[in-house]
Design a protein around this motif. Sequence first.
Motif, PDB file in Angstrom:
ATOM      1  N   THR A  18      -3.036  10.402  -0.807  1.00 50.58           N
ATOM      2  CA  THR A  18      -2.800  10.929   0.534  1.00 50.58           C
ATOM      3  C   THR A  18      -3.601  10.152   1.568  1.00 50.58           C
ATOM      4  N   PHE A  19      -4.848   9.841   1.257  1.00 52.48           N
ATOM      5  CA  PHE A  19      -5.681   9.053   2.163  1.00 52.48           C
ATOM      6  C   PHE A  19      -5.079   7.670   2.390  1.00 52.48           C
ATOM      7  N   GLY A  20      -4.542   7.055   1.330  1.00 55.57           N
ATOM      8  CA  GLY A  20      -3.893   5.755   1.465  1.00 55.57           C
ATOM      9  C   GLY A  20      -2.681   5.803   2.379  1.00 55.57           C
ATOM     10  N   ILE A  27      -2.135   8.025   4.771  1.00 59.25           N
ATOM     11  CA  ILE A  27      -2.600   8.261   6.144  1.00 59.25           C
ATOM     12  C   ILE A  27      -3.131   6.970   6.748  1.00 59.25           C
ATOM     13  N   LEU A  28      -3.875   6.212   5.967  1.00 64.21           N
ATOM     14  CA  LEU A  28      -4.426   4.944   6.453  1.00 64.21           C
ATOM     15  C   LEU A  28      -3.320   3.950   6.803  1.00 64.21           C
ATOM     16  N   SER A  52       0.672   3.842  -3.070  1.00 63.44           N
ATOM     17  CA  SER A  52       0.253   5.210  -2.766  1.00 63.44           C
ATOM     18  C   SER A  52       1.308   6.217  -3.202  1.00 63.44           C
ATOM     19  N   THR A  93      -0.287   4.709   7.715  1.00 62.51           N
ATOM     20  CA  THR A  93       0.372   5.207   8.920  1.00 62.51           C
ATOM     21  C   THR A  93      -0.419   4.829  10.169  1.00 62.51           C
ATOM     22  N   THR A 125       0.821  -1.204   0.000  1.00 66.33           N
ATOM     23  CA  THR A 125       0.000   0.000   0.000  1.00 66.33           C
ATOM     24  C   THR A 125       0.855   1.254   0.000  1.00 66.33           C
ATOM     25  N   LYS A 132      -5.486  11.202  -8.806  1.00 63.31           N
ATOM     26  CA  LYS A 132      -6.006  12.106  -7.784  1.00 63.31           C
ATOM     27  C   LYS A 132      -5.101  12.062  -6.559  1.00 63.31           C
ATOM     28  N   LYS A 133      -4.665  13.202  -6.117  1.00 61.57           N
ATOM     29  CA  LYS A 133      -3.745  13.287  -4.982  1.00 61.57           C
ATOM     30  C   LYS A 133      -4.451  12.942  -3.673  1.00 61.57           C
ATOM     31  N   MET A 134      -5.758  13.207  -3.611  1.00 65.26           N
ATOM     32  CA  MET A 134      -6.478  12.963  -2.365  1.00 65.26           C
ATOM     33  C   MET A 134      -6.513  11.467  -2.020  1.00 65.26           C
ATOM     34  N   LEU A 135      -6.712  10.605  -3.011  1.00 68.60           N
ATOM     35  CA  LEU A 135      -6.745   9.171  -2.754  1.00 68.60           C
ATOM     36  C   LEU A 135      -5.389   8.655  -2.297  1.00 68.60           C
TER      37      LEU A 135
END
Length: 60
Positions: A35-37, A39-40, A20, A42, A16, A30-33
């Motif tokens: 970044t969310f990956g 963070i998840l 990511s 972490t 992951t 998309k940068k948001m996906l």
Amino acid sequence: MAKTVMYAQFVGIPLTIILSLIALFKKEEKKMLATFGLILVTVLIIVIGFFLYLGTHFAP
């Protein structure tokens, strides 16, 4: 069952992180996906580390 989950986390978390980071540096993704990956991942590393700490320090 517990060993299967452990192996899935052992393989899944680095995979992951790699995917990511690849998605984060691609121009059309998309940068948001991505970044969310990250963070998840972490959060999962922190939770697993916490459970490992509890398992090693508070074992009967």
